[in-house]
Design a protein around this motif. Structure first.
Motif, PDB file in Angstrom:
ATOM      1  N   ARG A 172      -5.950   3.681  -7.097  1.00 47.11           N
ATOM      2  CA  ARG A 172      -6.686   2.661  -7.830  1.00 47.11           C
ATOM      3  C   ARG A 172      -6.135   2.498  -9.245  1.00 47.11           C
ATOM      4  NH1 ARG A 172      -9.206  -2.053  -8.248  1.00 47.11           N
ATOM      5  NH2 ARG A 172     -10.586  -2.081 -10.047  1.00 47.11           N
ATOM      6  N   GLN A 173      -5.759   3.585  -9.850  1.00 47.99           N
ATOM      7  CA  GLN A 173      -5.197   3.495 -11.192  1.00 47.99           C
ATOM      8  C   GLN A 173      -3.870   2.757 -11.178  1.00 47.99           C
ATOM      9  OE1 GLN A 173      -5.682   7.844 -12.064  1.00 47.99           O
ATOM     10  NE2 GLN A 173      -6.222   7.078 -14.076  1.00 47.99           N
ATOM     11  N   VAL A 174      -3.065   3.050 -10.194  1.00 47.30           N
ATOM     12  CA  VAL A 174      -1.782   2.351 -10.076  1.00 47.30           C
ATOM     13  C   VAL A 174      -2.028   0.862  -9.851  1.00 47.30           C
ATOM     14  CG1 VAL A 174       0.317   2.149  -8.711  1.00 47.30           C
ATOM     15  CG2 VAL A 174      -0.624   4.403  -9.235  1.00 47.30           C
ATOM     16  N   GLU A 175      -2.966   0.597  -9.009  1.00 50.04           N
ATOM     17  CA  GLU A 175      -3.290  -0.797  -8.712  1.00 50.04           C
ATOM     18  C   GLU A 175      -3.752  -1.531  -9.969  1.00 50.04           C
ATOM     19  OE1 GLU A 175      -6.056  -1.186  -5.471  1.00 50.04           O
ATOM     20  OE2 GLU A 175      -7.026  -2.870  -6.457  1.00 50.04           O
ATOM     21  N   VAL A 176      -4.642  -0.905 -10.693  1.00 45.51           N
ATOM     22  CA  VAL A 176      -5.156  -1.529 -11.910  1.00 45.51           C
ATOM     23  C   VAL A 176      -4.045  -1.704 -12.922  1.00 45.51           C
ATOM     24  CG1 VAL A 176      -6.615  -1.098 -13.920  1.00 45.51           C
ATOM     25  CG2 VAL A 176      -7.523  -0.779 -11.623  1.00 45.51           C
ATOM     26  N   TRP A 177      -3.206  -0.694 -13.006  1.00 49.17           N
ATOM     27  CA  TRP A 177      -2.108  -0.805 -13.960  1.00 49.17           C
ATOM     28  C   TRP A 177      -1.235  -2.013 -13.625  1.00 49.17           C
ATOM     29  CZ3 TRP A 177       3.093  -1.180 -14.354  1.00 49.17           C
ATOM     30  CH2 TRP A 177       3.654  -0.946 -15.612  1.00 49.17           C
ATOM     31  N   PRO A 211       0.809  -1.234   0.000  1.00 47.53           N
ATOM     32  CA  PRO A 211       0.000   0.000   0.000  1.00 47.53           C
ATOM     33  C   PRO A 211       0.833   1.270   0.000  1.00 47.53           C
ATOM     34  CG  PRO A 211      -0.927  -1.588   1.511  1.00 47.53           C
ATOM     35  CD  PRO A 211       0.369  -2.180   1.024  1.00 47.53           C
ATOM     36  N   LYS A 212       1.923   1.250   0.698  1.00 45.95           N
ATOM     37  CA  LYS A 212       2.739   2.463   0.732  1.00 45.95           C
ATOM     38  C   LYS A 212       3.341   2.767  -0.624  1.00 45.95           C
ATOM     39  CE  LYS A 212       4.128   2.947   5.539  1.00 45.95           C
ATOM     40  NZ  LYS A 212       5.265   3.027   6.483  1.00 45.95           N
ATOM     41  N   GLN A 213       3.804   1.708  -1.235  1.00 45.21           N
ATOM     42  CA  GLN A 213       4.382   1.915  -2.557  1.00 45.21           C
ATOM     43  C   GLN A 213       3.320   2.392  -3.536  1.00 45.21           C
ATOM     44  OE1 GLN A 213       5.913  -2.074  -2.913  1.00 45.21           O
ATOM     45  NE2 GLN A 213       8.030  -1.380  -2.727  1.00 45.21           N
ATOM     46  N   LYS A 214       2.158   1.832  -3.392  1.00 44.15           N
ATOM     47  CA  LYS A 214       1.083   2.240  -4.294  1.00 44.15           C
ATOM     48  C   LYS A 214       0.760   3.718  -4.113  1.00 44.15           C
ATOM     49  CE  LYS A 214      -2.630  -0.307  -4.138  1.00 44.15           C
ATOM     50  NZ  LYS A 214      -3.952  -0.748  -3.664  1.00 44.15           N
ATOM     51  N   LEU A 215       0.658   4.092  -2.891  1.00 44.54           N
ATOM     52  CA  LEU A 215       0.340   5.500  -2.630  1.00 44.54           C
ATOM     53  C   LEU A 215       1.446   6.416  -3.106  1.00 44.54           C
ATOM     54  CD1 LEU A 215      -1.310   5.261   0.898  1.00 44.54           C
ATOM     55  CD2 LEU A 215      -2.410   5.874  -1.259  1.00 44.54           C
ATOM     56  N   ALA A 216       2.666   5.979  -2.861  1.00 44.03           N
ATOM     57  CA  ALA A 216       3.782   6.821  -3.281  1.00 44.03           C
ATOM     58  C   ALA A 216       3.812   6.975  -4.795  1.00 44.03           C
ATOM     59  CB  ALA A 216       5.094   6.207  -2.781  1.00 44.03           C
ATOM     60  N   LEU A 217       3.593   5.857  -5.470  1.00 44.75           N
ATOM     61  CA  LEU A 217       3.580   5.919  -6.922  1.00 44.75           C
ATOM     62  C   LEU A 217       2.438   6.797  -7.408  1.00 44.75           C
ATOM     63  CD1 LEU A 217       4.328   2.456  -8.555  1.00 44.75           C
ATOM     64  CD2 LEU A 217       5.360   4.664  -9.052  1.00 44.75           C
ATOM     65  N   ALA A 218       1.307   6.602  -6.818  1.00 45.23           N
ATOM     66  CA  ALA A 218       0.147   7.382  -7.236  1.00 45.23           C
ATOM     67  C   ALA A 218       0.405   8.868  -7.042  1.00 45.23           C
ATOM     68  CB  ALA A 218      -1.087   6.932  -6.451  1.00 45.23           C
TER      69      ALA A 218
END
Length: 348
Positions: free
Chosen positions: A210-215, A195-202
């Motif tokens: 959500r877009q990062v996750e879907v990607w 989750p942290k990485q996802k948020l950071a990337l986003a």
DNA sequence: TTTTTTCGACCTGTTACTTCA
DNA sequence: ACTGAAGTAACAGGTCGAAAA
């Protein structure tokens, strides 16, 4: 085609050993999973499939050897040139390769960016000043309005479940080349995100999590699909090779039978030679030595040595046996993909 | 301690949209 | 300008494992 074959005995220590389900699903050993934890396990699973879940059939462990690859005419591992060609034949850049700086440069030259991005900020992001030379590390200036609903708000897709979409149909919006390249870089480092990485990337890409996750989900699916295609092609060639091997052995067997009929004394061989089971018509060794590993010595049993003109190939000239074909654990073709690396704990 | 429930992450298949030949 | 194929973002439904009850 019966696949109840144990291919290779080195499963215990082969990092890239496979378990091939009938549906071509690939999995990794569960004990390895236990060692490396969930994060790493998932990274392997995406890359190699999840045999246990996807296929209830008994799995076939398949270890492909290196020597087979050249014989199959399969360049392995696929050269970067091959991969590049593969991708170059398509429209996009190689999603499995590190996006070169030229990608960003090309993006700068690509005018489609300007009409793709809905806002002036997007146009600015595609300017040579912004993209040339290095990856952008902050895309917040781009036209990615995301859920903020800014001027370029229609660039970011939305999910009705987690965003106020206003009830409109979903809008699919393409990520910019820079964003895609950056996501690719991240994917190379770790195919899954905490989750942290996802948020950071986003945040860095000015996308919604959500877009990062879907990607990443789609990216994993693409990688798996590509790997499946490679595996399928490779196994097809393996099948062809084995069919040929089988054909050759059948022929050799028929020759030996004929020889036995014509010269029965030839078959009065030492106990270490092969014999034929009359019921199942299988060649078996009646000595303690494994039949596959200990072919009859050419000097004593080779019909050619004794004359007669019907000769089995000497052991060193024969194609490798089935067991030998799959004795090496490290040569299954893999679609070009980033090497999964253990992720740092989220806390660190 | 065991069972059930909840939740988050992911996978798989599909849909809808975009781009290009 | 139109069209079909390919690529891909987004979604839906399902599974699984971990944590909580």
């Amino acid at each position: 085609m019966e696949l109840g074959l144990s291919l290779g005995e080195t499963m215990a220590d082969a990092g890239r050993d496979l378990v091939l389900g009938l549906g071509m699903g690939l999995g990794v050993r569960r004990d390895e999973e236990a060692e490396t934890g969930r994060e790493v396990r998932r990274e392997h699973e995406f890359g190699a499939g999840r045999c246990g879940r996807s296929s209830p059939e008994p799995a076939v462990r398949l270890t492909l050897l290196p020597g087979l690859v050249p014989s199959l005419g399969l360049p392995w591992p696929p050269s970067s040139e091959t991969s590049r060609h593969l991708e170059a034949s398509t429209r996009g850049f190689d999603v499995n390769r590190a996006p070169s700086l030229s990608v960003a440069g090309a993006a700068a030259e690509d005018e489609e960016e300007q009409d793709d991005a809905a806002g002036a900020a997007a146009a600015a992001s595609s300017s040579p000043n912004n993209s040339a030379g290095s990856f952008p590390t902050d895309f917040s200036a781009q036209g990615q309005a995301g859920t903020g609903g800014g001027g370029g708000g229609d660039r970011a897709g939305s999910r009705a479940s987690d965003e106020d979409d206003g009830g409109s149909a979903r809008k699919k919006l393409r990520l910019s080349k820079e964003q895609s390249a950056f996501l690719e870089e991240s994917f190379k480092e770790h195919a899954t995100l905490n989750p942290k990485q996802k948020l950071a990337l986003a945040k860095q890409l000015n996308l919604r999590p959500r877009q990062v996750e879907v990607w990443f989900q789609n990216r994993r699916a693409r990688t798996k699909l590509k790997q499946t295609e490679v595996d399928c092609e490779y196994l097809k060639r393996c099948c062809e090779t084995l069919t040929e091997e089988n054909r050759r052995l059948q022929k050799e067997l028929a020759e030996l039978r004929a020889l036995k009929t014509v010269h029965p004394f030839y078959m009065h061989l030492p106990a270490t030679t092969l014999s034929m089971c009359p019921s199942c018509e299988r060649v078996a060794s009646n000595s303690s030595a494994p039949a596959a590993a200990a072919p009859a010595p050419a000097s004593s049993s080779s019909p050619s040595a004794a004359g007669g003109g019907i000769a089995a190939a000497p052991p060193e000239q024969r194609p490798s046996s089935f067991a030998a074909l799959f004795s090496s654990p490290l040569n299954r073709p893999q679609a070009a993909q980033p090497q999964p690396q253990p992720q740092a704990p989220a806390s660190s």
